[in-house]
Write a protein that holds these residues in place. Structure first.
Motif, PDB file in Angstrom:
ATOM      1  N   GLY A  26       0.782  -1.240   0.000  1.00 51.03           N
ATOM      2  CA  GLY A  26       0.000   0.000   0.000  1.00 51.03           C
ATOM      3  C   GLY A  26       0.811   1.287   0.000  1.00 51.03           C
ATOM      4  N   PHE A  27       2.123   1.191  -0.158  1.00 48.50           N
ATOM      5  CA  PHE A  27       2.910   2.431  -0.266  1.00 48.50           C
ATOM      6  C   PHE A  27       3.767   2.423  -1.526  1.00 48.50           C
ATOM      7  CE2 PHE A  27       6.894   0.571   1.079  1.00 48.50           C
ATOM      8  CZ  PHE A  27       6.580  -0.343   2.066  1.00 48.50           C
ATOM      9  N   SER A  28       4.441   3.544  -1.773  1.00 47.62           N
ATOM     10  CA  SER A  28       5.265   3.718  -2.985  1.00 47.62           C
ATOM     11  C   SER A  28       4.443   3.438  -4.242  1.00 47.62           C
ATOM     12  CB  SER A  28       6.499   2.809  -2.947  1.00 47.62           C
ATOM     13  OG  SER A  28       7.361   3.170  -1.914  1.00 47.62           O
ATOM     14  N   LYS A  29       3.250   4.022  -4.273  1.00 46.69           N
ATOM     15  CA  LYS A  29       2.390   3.812  -5.436  1.00 46.69           C
ATOM     16  C   LYS A  29       2.874   4.656  -6.614  1.00 46.69           C
ATOM     17  CE  LYS A  29      -1.698   2.295  -3.042  1.00 46.69           C
ATOM     18  NZ  LYS A  29      -3.063   2.544  -2.600  1.00 46.69           N
ATOM     19  N   CYS A  30       2.880   4.071  -7.779  1.00 46.68           N
ATOM     20  CA  CYS A  30       3.286   4.785  -8.988  1.00 46.68           C
ATOM     21  C   CYS A  30       2.709   4.055 -10.199  1.00 46.68           C
ATOM     22  CB  CYS A  30       4.803   4.879  -9.075  1.00 46.68           C
ATOM     23  SG  CYS A  30       5.631   3.291  -9.018  1.00 46.68           S
ATOM     24  N   SER A  31       2.935   4.598 -11.379  1.00 49.87           N
ATOM     25  CA  SER A  31       2.461   3.937 -12.600  1.00 49.87           C
ATOM     26  C   SER A  31       3.619   3.777 -13.565  1.00 49.87           C
ATOM     27  CB  SER A  31       1.401   4.789 -13.302  1.00 49.87           C
ATOM     28  OG  SER A  31       0.340   5.073 -12.431  1.00 49.87           O
ATOM     29  N   LEU A  32       3.579   2.701 -14.315  1.00 49.78           N
ATOM     30  CA  LEU A  32       4.534   2.514 -15.403  1.00 49.78           C
ATOM     31  C   LEU A  32       3.832   2.997 -16.667  1.00 49.78           C
ATOM     32  CD1 LEU A  32       7.352   1.311 -16.174  1.00 49.78           C
ATOM     33  CD2 LEU A  32       6.117  -0.752 -16.833  1.00 49.78           C
TER      34      LEU A  32
ATOM     35  N   ALA B 143       1.463   9.174 -21.895  1.00 50.68           N
ATOM     36  CA  ALA B 143       0.572   8.917 -23.026  1.00 50.68           C
ATOM     37  C   ALA B 143      -0.239   7.637 -22.807  1.00 50.68           C
ATOM     38  CB  ALA B 143       1.371   8.826 -24.318  1.00 50.68           C
ATOM     39  N   PHE B 144       0.414   6.536 -22.425  1.00 55.25           N
ATOM     40  CA  PHE B 144      -0.278   5.259 -22.252  1.00 55.25           C
ATOM     41  C   PHE B 144       0.186   4.603 -20.960  1.00 55.25           C
ATOM     42  CE2 PHE B 144       1.060   5.911 -26.734  1.00 55.25           C
ATOM     43  CZ  PHE B 144      -0.153   6.364 -27.229  1.00 55.25           C
ATOM     44  N   LYS B 145      -0.792   4.148 -20.163  1.00 52.16           N
ATOM     45  CA  LYS B 145      -0.432   3.494 -18.897  1.00 52.16           C
ATOM     46  C   LYS B 145      -0.269   1.989 -19.110  1.00 52.16           C
ATOM     47  CE  LYS B 145      -2.471   4.653 -14.880  1.00 52.16           C
ATOM     48  NZ  LYS B 145      -3.496   4.591 -13.796  1.00 52.16           N
ATOM     49  N   ILE B 146       0.847   1.453 -18.679  1.00 60.36           N
ATOM     50  CA  ILE B 146       1.091   0.010 -18.809  1.00 60.36           C
ATOM     51  C   ILE B 146       0.615  -0.731 -17.564  1.00 60.36           C
ATOM     52  CG2 ILE B 146       2.915  -1.743 -19.000  1.00 60.36           C
ATOM     53  CD1 ILE B 146       4.366   0.103 -20.906  1.00 60.36           C
ATOM     54  N   MET B 147       0.961  -0.225 -16.390  1.00 60.43           N
ATOM     55  CA  MET B 147       0.480  -0.853 -15.158  1.00 60.43           C
ATOM     56  C   MET B 147       0.608   0.099 -13.988  1.00 60.43           C
ATOM     57  SD  MET B 147       3.638  -3.440 -14.049  1.00 60.43           S
ATOM     58  CE  MET B 147       3.015  -3.802 -12.420  1.00 60.43           C
ATOM     59  N   GLU B 148      -0.186  -0.182 -12.954  1.00 62.57           N
ATOM     60  CA  GLU B 148      -0.002   0.518 -11.691  1.00 62.57           C
ATOM     61  C   GLU B 148       0.890  -0.354 -10.835  1.00 62.57           C
ATOM     62  OE1 GLU B 148      -3.844   1.624 -10.213  1.00 62.57           O
ATOM     63  OE2 GLU B 148      -3.855   3.330 -11.593  1.00 62.57           O
ATOM     64  N   SER B 149       1.644   0.289  -9.956  1.00 62.47           N
ATOM     65  CA  SER B 149       2.592  -0.467  -9.157  1.00 62.47           C
ATOM     66  C   SER B 149       2.627   0.096  -7.742  1.00 62.47           C
ATOM     67  CB  SER B 149       3.979  -0.347  -9.807  1.00 62.47           C
ATOM     68  OG  SER B 149       4.934  -1.061  -9.070  1.00 62.47           O
ATOM     69  N   GLN B 150       3.002  -0.760  -6.804  1.00 64.65           N
ATOM     70  CA  GLN B 150       3.215  -0.324  -5.428  1.00 64.65           C
ATOM     71  C   GLN B 150       4.201  -1.291  -4.788  1.00 64.65           C
ATOM     72  OE1 GLN B 150       0.103  -1.581  -2.435  1.00 64.65           O
ATOM     73  NE2 GLN B 150      -1.184  -1.544  -4.258  1.00 64.65           N
TER      74      GLN B 150
ATOM     75  N   LEU C 245       7.525  -3.552 -21.160  1.00 60.85           N
ATOM     76  CA  LEU C 245       7.199  -2.745 -22.343  1.00 60.85           C
ATOM     77  C   LEU C 245       6.945  -3.639 -23.554  1.00 60.85           C
ATOM     78  CD1 LEU C 245       6.885  -0.125 -23.960  1.00 60.85           C
ATOM     79  CD2 LEU C 245       9.387  -0.028 -24.180  1.00 60.85           C
ATOM     80  N   LYS C 246       7.809  -4.637 -23.763  1.00 64.17           N
ATOM     81  CA  LYS C 246       7.639  -5.521 -24.930  1.00 64.17           C
ATOM     82  C   LYS C 246       6.329  -6.300 -24.839  1.00 64.17           C
ATOM     83  CE  LYS C 246      12.544  -6.092 -25.928  1.00 64.17           C
ATOM     84  NZ  LYS C 246      13.698  -6.973 -25.665  1.00 64.17           N
TER      85      LYS C 246
ATOM     86  N   LEU D 191       8.598   4.859 -14.738  1.00 65.62           N
ATOM     87  CA  LEU D 191       7.669   5.051 -13.624  1.00 65.62           C
ATOM     88  C   LEU D 191       7.343   6.519 -13.457  1.00 65.62           C
ATOM     89  CD1 LEU D 191       9.328   2.737 -10.977  1.00 65.62           C
ATOM     90  CD2 LEU D 191       7.274   2.265 -12.335  1.00 65.62           C
ATOM     91  N   VAL D 192       6.110   6.784 -13.105  1.00 67.54           N
ATOM     92  CA  VAL D 192       5.686   8.147 -12.771  1.00 67.54           C
ATOM     93  C   VAL D 192       5.062   8.116 -11.400  1.00 67.54           C
ATOM     94  CG1 VAL D 192       4.286  10.112 -13.439  1.00 67.54           C
ATOM     95  CG2 VAL D 192       5.147   8.582 -15.182  1.00 67.54           C
TER      96      VAL D 192
END
Ligand code: PRP
Ligand code: ZN
Length: 207
Positions: free
Chosen positions: A93-99, A178-185, A128-129, A163-164
């Motif tokens: 539940g922490f360090s949430k970001c998106s690829l 532009a395009f979200k690949i995944m959410e991450s935490q 990415l691939k 990561l953003v």
């Protein structure tokens, strides 16, 4: 110099960056006594029979998978980038970001299909691939180990995949998501060879 004892639980965390700070904060919150200023690559806890090992993030899954470390705290993105055999205990539940795939503000890329034939710089080539394959887009994926955001400015790539979190790094480098690949935490992972510890500090974390 810290002596490793075999009965100690070994926990691998990232050696630098935001995930390190967040991971240590989490470990402290569940009762670890860790000296945050410690730059040693190992720190021992007095309260638990536990050692914290500081590693490069992409090395953590293999240390945990092999049983050298019993547990690890790592970003989901890193876990899924290189399948290792380490097991996920839970999301923390922490360090949430998106690829995301990010492009220059003035880019002509509008749809995923516009990435066809373009050059994309990333530290996450496998994720990415997989994304490009699913979208049936053929692009050139180039591996960079960090600072991906500088690649488009230098004309080295048309886009990046990185990561953003706050979006500050993209913004400061004239890029936009532009395009979200995944959410991450952050996730807690454990070794498939986990020993039966007398006391497991993550007991309450594993449900
Ligand atoms: C990470 C990530 C992005 C940035 C995102 O980089 O790779 O560049 O943080 O954060 P923001 O959206 O809040 O700006 P990091 O600082 O870990 O450096 P590195 O990529 O060179 O390893
Ligand atoms: Zn970065």
């Amino acid at each position: 110099m810290i002596q490793l004892k075999t009965k100690d639980i070994r926990i691998a965390v990232q050696s630098k960056g935001r995930l390190k700070t967040d991971s240590i904060e989490f470990l402290i919150s569940i009762g670890f006594d860790i000296d945050e200023s410690d730059r040693a690559l190992l720190s021992s806890c007095n309260k638990y029979e536990a050692d914290v090992i500081y590693l490069r993030d992409d090395d953590i899954p293999q240390y945990v998978a092999s049983g050298v470390a019993d547990f690890g705290i790592v970003g989901e993105n890193v876990y899924y980038e290189s399948p290792s055999g380490a097991r996920i205990v839970k999301k923390l539940g922490f360090s949430k970001c998106s690829l995301v795939v990010a492009i220059p503000n003035d880019s002509d890329i509008k749809e995923v299909s516009d990435l066809e034939g373009r050059k994309i710089a990333t530290s996450y080539p496998n994720l990415l691939k997989a994304y490009l394959n699913k979208a049936e887009v053929k692009a050139e994926v180039v591996l960079v180990k960090g600072s991906a955001e500088v690649a488009p400015v230098l004309g080295f790539a048309d886009a990046i995949c990185d990561l953003v979190q706050s979006g500050k790094t993209l913004k400061e480098n004239g890029l936009k998501p532009a395009f979200k690949i995944m959410e991450s935490q952050a996730i807690l992972i454990e070794s498939p060879f986990l020993k039966d510890f007398e006391f497991n500090p993550f007991q309450n974390e594993s449900n």
